[in-house]
Design a protein around this motif. Structure first.
Motif, mmCIF file in Angstrom:
data_model
loop_
_atom_site.group_PDB
_atom_site.id
_atom_site.type_symbol
_atom_site.label_atom_id
_atom_site.label_comp_id
_atom_site.label_asym_id
_atom_site.label_seq_id
_atom_site.Cartn_x
_atom_site.Cartn_y
_atom_site.Cartn_z
ATOM 1 N N GLN A 15 -8.715 0.394 -3.433
ATOM 2 C CA GLN A 15 -9.278 -0.691 -2.644
ATOM 3 C C GLN A 15 -10.762 -0.929 -2.947
ATOM 4 O OE1 GLN A 15 -8.218 -0.031 1.456
ATOM 5 N NE2 GLN A 15 -8.956 -2.009 2.125
ATOM 6 N N GLU A 71 -5.330 -8.787 -9.845
ATOM 7 C CA GLU A 71 -4.383 -9.238 -8.831
ATOM 8 C C GLU A 71 -4.039 -8.173 -7.793
ATOM 9 O OE1 GLU A 71 -0.805 -10.445 -10.842
ATOM 10 O OE2 GLU A 71 -0.258 -8.384 -11.351
ATOM 11 N N SER A 72 -4.277 -6.903 -8.080
ATOM 12 C CA SER A 72 -3.987 -5.845 -7.101
ATOM 13 C C SER A 72 -4.831 -6.008 -5.842
ATOM 14 C CB SER A 72 -4.214 -4.463 -7.712
ATOM 15 O OG SER A 72 -5.595 -4.244 -7.980
ATOM 16 N N LEU A 84 -5.089 -8.478 -4.023
ATOM 17 C CA LEU A 84 -4.355 -9.257 -3.027
ATOM 18 C C LEU A 84 -3.479 -8.389 -2.127
ATOM 19 C CD1 LEU A 84 -3.371 -12.325 -5.228
ATOM 20 C CD2 LEU A 84 -5.326 -12.076 -3.670
ATOM 21 N N SER A 85 -3.323 -7.117 -2.479
ATOM 22 C CA SER A 85 -2.555 -6.179 -1.652
ATOM 23 C C SER A 85 -3.318 -5.739 -0.408
ATOM 24 C CB SER A 85 -2.213 -4.917 -2.452
ATOM 25 O OG SER A 85 -1.517 -5.250 -3.616
ATOM 26 N N PHE A 86 -4.603 -6.070 -0.333
ATOM 27 C CA PHE A 86 -5.464 -5.579 0.735
ATOM 28 C C PHE A 86 -6.081 -6.721 1.538
ATOM 29 C CE2 PHE A 86 -5.746 -2.610 -2.866
ATOM 30 C CZ PHE A 86 -5.227 -1.459 -2.262
ATOM 31 N N GLU A 87 -6.275 -6.468 2.836
ATOM 32 C CA GLU A 87 -7.006 -7.423 3.670
ATOM 33 C C GLU A 87 -8.458 -7.482 3.248
ATOM 34 O OE1 GLU A 87 -6.789 -7.307 7.939
ATOM 35 O OE2 GLU A 87 -4.690 -6.697 7.852
#
Length: 170
Positions: free
Chosen positions: A57, A129-130, A132-135
């Motif tokens: 993150q 693009e990873s 986008l997995s997190f707020e």
């Protein structure tokens, strides 16, 4: 103080990165920590450990040359930048890492504190693009020992960046 030791949002513009977010009215959190110049961890992994966030993150900003033009790739600190993938994302034939001195001159920041925000020159930016997995993701706030948390979509919006799969396992 809120989660992860974030400071109150009524802060002053302590770095050009913070100033850019304040000017754009982008919601963010500040995460200062004591940078250890003797740490054996990379700057990004040190930041993740210091602020208590999963390294997936926390994102590092890397400057590259794509067909001779400077650009930025923003990838998780526990991954590497895939030069072929970022070249493709930027519509370039070839990408290579920029020398640290070129990155520092173009951004106005020192290596280990290069932020994707508020640099001297606006460089094309590609976020992995990873994100986008997190707020929220965490990027350098413009100096060693200082990260900023924000929504990935806000980072893309304020930098006029794009999103693509540009990270590969370390």
């Amino acid at each position: 103080m809120s989660k992860h030791g974030a400071k109150n949002q009524a802060e002053h513009a302590s770095t050009p990165a913070v100033a850019a977010l304040l000017k754009a009215r982008i919601s963010h959190t500040l995460h200062p920590y004591d940078h250890d110049p003797n740490s054996e961890l990379s700057y990004g992994l040190e930041a993740a450990a210091a602020i208590g966030i999963d390294p997936a993150q926390v994102f590092k900003t890397l400057c590259i040359y794509a067909d001779g033009a400077l650009a930025m790739g923003v990838v998780p600190v526990d991954h590497q930048l895939d030069l072929k993938a970022i070249a493709h994302a930027l519509g370039a034939k070839k990408a290579q890492m920029a020398p640290p001195a070129d990155a520092e001159r173009a951004t106005g920041y020192v290596v280990g504190g290069i932020s994707p925000l508020g640099g001297r020159k606006r460089l094309p930016l590609v976020l992995d693009e990873s994100a986008l997995s997190f707020e929220a993701i965490y990027v350098s706030g413009g100096r060693r020992g200082f990260d900023i948390g924000m929504a990935p979509a806000d980072l893309v919006a304020v930098t006029h960046g794009s999103i693509a799969p540009i990270a590969k396992s370390a």
